[in-house]
Design a protein around this motif. Structure first.
Motif, mmCIF file in Angstrom:
data_model
loop_
_atom_site.group_PDB
_atom_site.id
_atom_site.type_symbol
_atom_site.label_atom_id
_atom_site.label_comp_id
_atom_site.label_asym_id
_atom_site.label_seq_id
_atom_site.Cartn_x
_atom_site.Cartn_y
_atom_site.Cartn_z
ATOM 1 N N GLY A 282 0.817 -1.212 0.000
ATOM 2 C CA GLY A 282 0.000 0.000 0.000
ATOM 3 C C GLY A 282 0.846 1.255 0.000
ATOM 4 O O GLY A 282 0.542 2.228 -0.706
ATOM 5 N N ASN A 283 1.932 1.247 0.788
ATOM 6 C CA ASN A 283 2.833 2.404 0.821
ATOM 7 C C ASN A 283 3.557 2.587 -0.505
ATOM 8 O O ASN A 283 3.737 3.720 -0.958
ATOM 9 C CB ASN A 283 3.850 2.242 1.952
ATOM 10 C CG ASN A 283 3.289 2.627 3.301
ATOM 11 O OD1 ASN A 283 3.287 3.786 3.681
ATOM 12 N ND2 ASN A 283 2.775 1.654 4.034
ATOM 13 N N ILE A 284 3.980 1.486 -1.117
ATOM 14 C CA ILE A 284 4.667 1.579 -2.409
ATOM 15 C C ILE A 284 3.737 2.215 -3.449
ATOM 16 O O ILE A 284 4.116 3.157 -4.170
ATOM 17 C CB ILE A 284 5.122 0.180 -2.893
ATOM 18 C CG1 ILE A 284 6.200 -0.385 -1.967
ATOM 19 C CG2 ILE A 284 5.635 0.262 -4.340
ATOM 20 C CD1 ILE A 284 7.503 0.372 -1.970
ATOM 21 N N ILE A 285 2.523 1.712 -3.528
ATOM 22 C CA ILE A 285 1.559 2.224 -4.523
ATOM 23 C C ILE A 285 1.134 3.654 -4.170
ATOM 24 O O ILE A 285 1.084 4.535 -5.030
ATOM 25 C CB ILE A 285 0.332 1.304 -4.603
ATOM 26 C CG1 ILE A 285 0.743 -0.091 -5.077
ATOM 27 C CG2 ILE A 285 -0.723 1.889 -5.548
ATOM 28 C CD1 ILE A 285 -0.351 -1.139 -4.951
ATOM 29 N N GLY A 286 0.822 3.878 -2.889
ATOM 30 C CA GLY A 286 0.349 5.196 -2.462
ATOM 31 C C GLY A 286 1.377 6.289 -2.667
ATOM 32 O O GLY A 286 1.065 7.346 -3.230
ATOM 33 N N LEU A 287 2.604 6.044 -2.232
ATOM 34 C CA LEU A 287 3.666 7.049 -2.409
ATOM 35 C C LEU A 287 3.974 7.259 -3.886
ATOM 36 O O LEU A 287 4.274 8.384 -4.306
ATOM 37 C CB LEU A 287 4.930 6.623 -1.659
ATOM 38 C CG LEU A 287 4.866 6.746 -0.134
ATOM 39 C CD1 LEU A 287 6.104 6.130 0.511
ATOM 40 C CD2 LEU A 287 4.737 8.206 0.292
ATOM 41 N N GLY A 288 3.897 6.182 -4.659
ATOM 42 C CA GLY A 288 4.118 6.315 -6.104
ATOM 43 C C GLY A 288 3.096 7.247 -6.741
ATOM 44 O O GLY A 288 3.446 8.127 -7.545
ATOM 45 N N LEU A 289 1.827 7.083 -6.362
ATOM 46 C CA LEU A 289 0.773 7.953 -6.890
ATOM 47 C C LEU A 289 0.960 9.404 -6.441
ATOM 48 O O LEU A 289 0.794 10.338 -7.235
ATOM 49 C CB LEU A 289 -0.599 7.450 -6.431
ATOM 50 C CG LEU A 289 -1.119 6.166 -7.085
ATOM 51 C CD1 LEU A 289 -2.392 5.701 -6.391
ATOM 52 C CD2 LEU A 289 -1.378 6.395 -8.576
ATOM 53 N N LEU A 290 1.315 9.592 -5.164
ATOM 54 C CA LEU A 290 1.456 10.951 -4.633
ATOM 55 C C LEU A 290 2.623 11.683 -5.275
ATOM 56 O O LEU A 290 2.504 12.856 -5.657
ATOM 57 C CB LEU A 290 1.641 10.901 -3.111
ATOM 58 C CG LEU A 290 0.439 10.398 -2.304
ATOM 59 C CD1 LEU A 290 0.748 10.410 -0.819
ATOM 60 C CD2 LEU A 290 -0.804 11.235 -2.584
ATOM 61 N N PHE A 291 3.757 11.005 -5.415
ATOM 62 C CA PHE A 291 4.916 11.659 -6.040
ATOM 63 C C PHE A 291 4.679 11.897 -7.531
ATOM 64 O O PHE A 291 5.146 12.902 -8.085
ATOM 65 C CB PHE A 291 6.181 10.824 -5.824
ATOM 66 C CG PHE A 291 6.806 11.011 -4.469
ATOM 67 C CD1 PHE A 291 7.428 12.213 -4.137
ATOM 68 C CD2 PHE A 291 6.764 10.010 -3.521
ATOM 69 C CE1 PHE A 291 8.006 12.406 -2.887
ATOM 70 C CE2 PHE A 291 7.342 10.181 -2.260
ATOM 71 C CZ PHE A 291 7.956 11.377 -1.948
ATOM 72 N N ALA A 292 3.957 10.986 -8.174
ATOM 73 C CA ALA A 292 3.631 11.190 -9.593
ATOM 74 C C ALA A 292 2.746 12.424 -9.761
ATOM 75 O O ALA A 292 2.953 13.231 -10.679
ATOM 76 C CB ALA A 292 2.930 9.952 -10.148
ATOM 77 N N GLN A 293 1.773 12.594 -8.859
ATOM 78 C CA GLN A 293 0.910 13.768 -8.925
ATOM 79 C C GLN A 293 1.678 15.043 -8.601
ATOM 80 O O GLN A 293 1.457 16.093 -9.226
ATOM 81 C CB GLN A 293 -0.275 13.603 -7.964
ATOM 82 C CG GLN A 293 -1.174 14.823 -7.843
ATOM 83 C CD GLN A 293 -1.846 15.207 -9.149
ATOM 84 O OE1 GLN A 293 -1.921 14.399 -10.083
ATOM 85 N NE2 GLN A 293 -2.312 16.436 -9.239
ATOM 86 N N LYS A 294 2.585 14.953 -7.649
ATOM 87 C CA LYS A 294 3.335 16.136 -7.235
ATOM 88 C C LYS A 294 4.231 16.665 -8.346
ATOM 89 O O LYS A 294 4.331 17.880 -8.556
ATOM 90 C CB LYS A 294 4.178 15.808 -5.997
ATOM 91 C CG LYS A 294 4.943 17.007 -5.450
ATOM 92 C CD LYS A 294 5.660 16.665 -4.160
ATOM 93 C CE LYS A 294 6.381 17.885 -3.600
ATOM 94 N NZ LYS A 294 7.058 17.585 -2.301
ATOM 95 N N TYR A 295 4.873 15.753 -9.074
ATOM 96 C CA TYR A 295 5.852 16.193 -10.071
ATOM 97 C C TYR A 295 5.327 16.208 -11.504
ATOM 98 O O TYR A 295 5.876 16.906 -12.350
ATOM 99 C CB TYR A 295 7.103 15.308 -9.992
ATOM 100 C CG TYR A 295 7.856 15.475 -8.694
ATOM 101 C CD1 TYR A 295 8.563 16.645 -8.416
ATOM 102 C CD2 TYR A 295 7.845 14.491 -7.718
ATOM 103 C CE1 TYR A 295 9.247 16.815 -7.223
ATOM 104 C CE2 TYR A 295 8.524 14.640 -6.516
ATOM 105 C CZ TYR A 295 9.225 15.801 -6.279
ATOM 106 O OH TYR A 295 9.898 15.967 -5.089
#
Length: 411
Positions: free
Chosen positions: A339-352
């Motif tokens: 969940g952390n791998i997927i969640g952080l991936g989505l958040l950083f993708a949205q951020k950048y």
């Protein structure tokens, strides 16, 4: 030796465990934990991010606290001037935590072109103006400089530029009507040196940033007279207390107003995000917990014979319950990991990469902002693990009801 942990580890590592009847249910439980943590992380990151972004945009145009004269004027236009000769200006030493004080004034005018016109406020600023926020908003050109002589350079919003067809380097006329309709209006020609886009369409549509000395001249004010003061503080969370302190330390002829009071409807709206976040967290933990309860019950049912043998060998009920709780902890941690791998991936993708745009006329931002802090991520993971384990204590109690003789014969 912690034999409960040893047995749980052997069960998890066995091939029979991975190909057992309970394997699909276990995978569903892990997926529920992973999906839950992803949804909770996204809800917190976007909720807090949206709150902070909207708040910062409002602060950029108004400061945290506005100090102005008492008058019945409900518009944004500065009518009754204030002298800059105040004890709190330029340094508000009487209140701790005040970062900056700047003098501004606003004047309503009509931007006129050969084919169109648009009403807007000229926000006059001076050498003391803090451009930090507008440096972030700047999309084309440069920021104007009002430190030296009075000039006609202005910063215009991308919203107005698109509506009127303006580009950096072009000029336009702005007409300022007088109170006496029989008198000719003031007409000034301005040069566009920069275009900004805060994403807050309601404010972008209102303001053109220019030299405050033009407003002083139009209104026949003295050089030390301005429309109002904008006060910035270091800690937004201390705004209610600082707002009271600022009000108590200004002359009785002046009034102060915090942005939360000035834009009450906006801040009431974004405060609802907190309730939504708490609701989402509660629902996701409940769903994940129910799925893990189901998985645990299936595990217990599948290992009934083992439970009977352990009881016959002298293991007490709590030891056997701990064995299954260790097993469940592994599944929860595995779900949290993915969940952390997927969640952080989505958040950083949205951020950048700004994958998910938003309608600025509704949300006041052009894309979904995210707030990433490892503090809330760690707290969310620990909280989810603890709450799920607490929920599993009740179904694990079924172990105490299993008879060793019947369990060994169980097929």
């Amino acid at each position: 030796m912690n034999y409960e942990y040893f047995i749980a580890k052997r069960i998890i590592g066995s091939k029979a465990y991975k190909s057992s009847i309970s394997a699909p249910i276990i995978k569903i439980g892990i997926a529920a934990i992973a999906i839950g943590i992803v949804v909770m992380m996204v809800a917190i990151a976007t909720g807090i991010g949206l709150q902070q972004k909207i708040r910062d945009k409002v602060v950029a145009f108004n400061g945290h606290v506005t100090i102005s004269n008492y008058d019945s004027n409900t518009s944004q236009e500065s009518v009754v001037p204030i002298s800059k000769n105040q004890e709190f200006y330029p340094d508000f030493k009487a209140v701790e935590g005040v970062r900056h004080v700047q003098a501004v004034a606003s004047k309503f005018g009509v931007i006129r072109t050969e084919t169109d016109f648009e009403g807007a406020y000229l926000k006059g600023v001076g050498a003391d103006y803090d451009w930090d926020y507008f440096e972030e908003f700047l999309v084309k050109g440069k920021l104007p400089d009002y430190i030296k002589d009075r000039n006609e350079d202005v910063l215009i919003s991308q919203y107005l530029a698109n509506r009127l067809g303006f580009k950096v380097g072009e000029s336009f006329q702005m007409v300022f009507p007088k109170d006496d309709a029989d008198k000719l209006p003031n007409i000034l020609t301005y040069n566009i040196v920069g275009i900004y886009n805060s994403g807050f369409q309601d404010l972008d549509a209102q303001y053109v940033i220019g030299d405050i000395r033009h407003i002083q001249r139009i209104n026949n004010w003295e050089n030390d007279q301005i429309g109002n003061f904008e006060v910035f503080i270091n800690d937004y969370d201390a705004l209610p207390q600082k707002g009271i302190e600022i009000y108590q330390n200004i002359p009785s002829t002046l009034n102060s107003q915090t942005i939360t009071d000035k834009y009450a409807s906006i801040f009431e709206w974004i405060s609802i995000f907190d309730k939504n976040i708490y609701g989402i967290i509660g629902i996701m933990i409940l769903v994940a917990g129910i799925n893990m309860i189901t998985a645990l019950l299936v595990l217990i049912l599948e290992r009934t014979q083992m439970i009977g043998i352990l009881k016959a060998l002298g293991s007490n009920n709590w030891s056997i319950r701990k064995l299954f709780l260790y097993n469940a902890s592994y599944l929860i941690i595995l779900g949290l990991f993915w969940g952390n791998i997927i969640g952080l991936g989505l958040l950083f993708a949205q951020k950048y990469f700004k994958l998910f745009p938003l309608d600025p006329s509704v949300y006041y931002v052009t894309e979904a902002p995210v707030y990433i802090s490892f503090t809330y991520i760690i707290a969310l993971n620990i909280g989810t693990l603890i709450l799920c384990l607490l929920m599993l204590l009740v179904p694990s109690y079924i172990v105490t009801k299993i008879s060793p003789v019947k369990a060994i014969r169980f097929e």
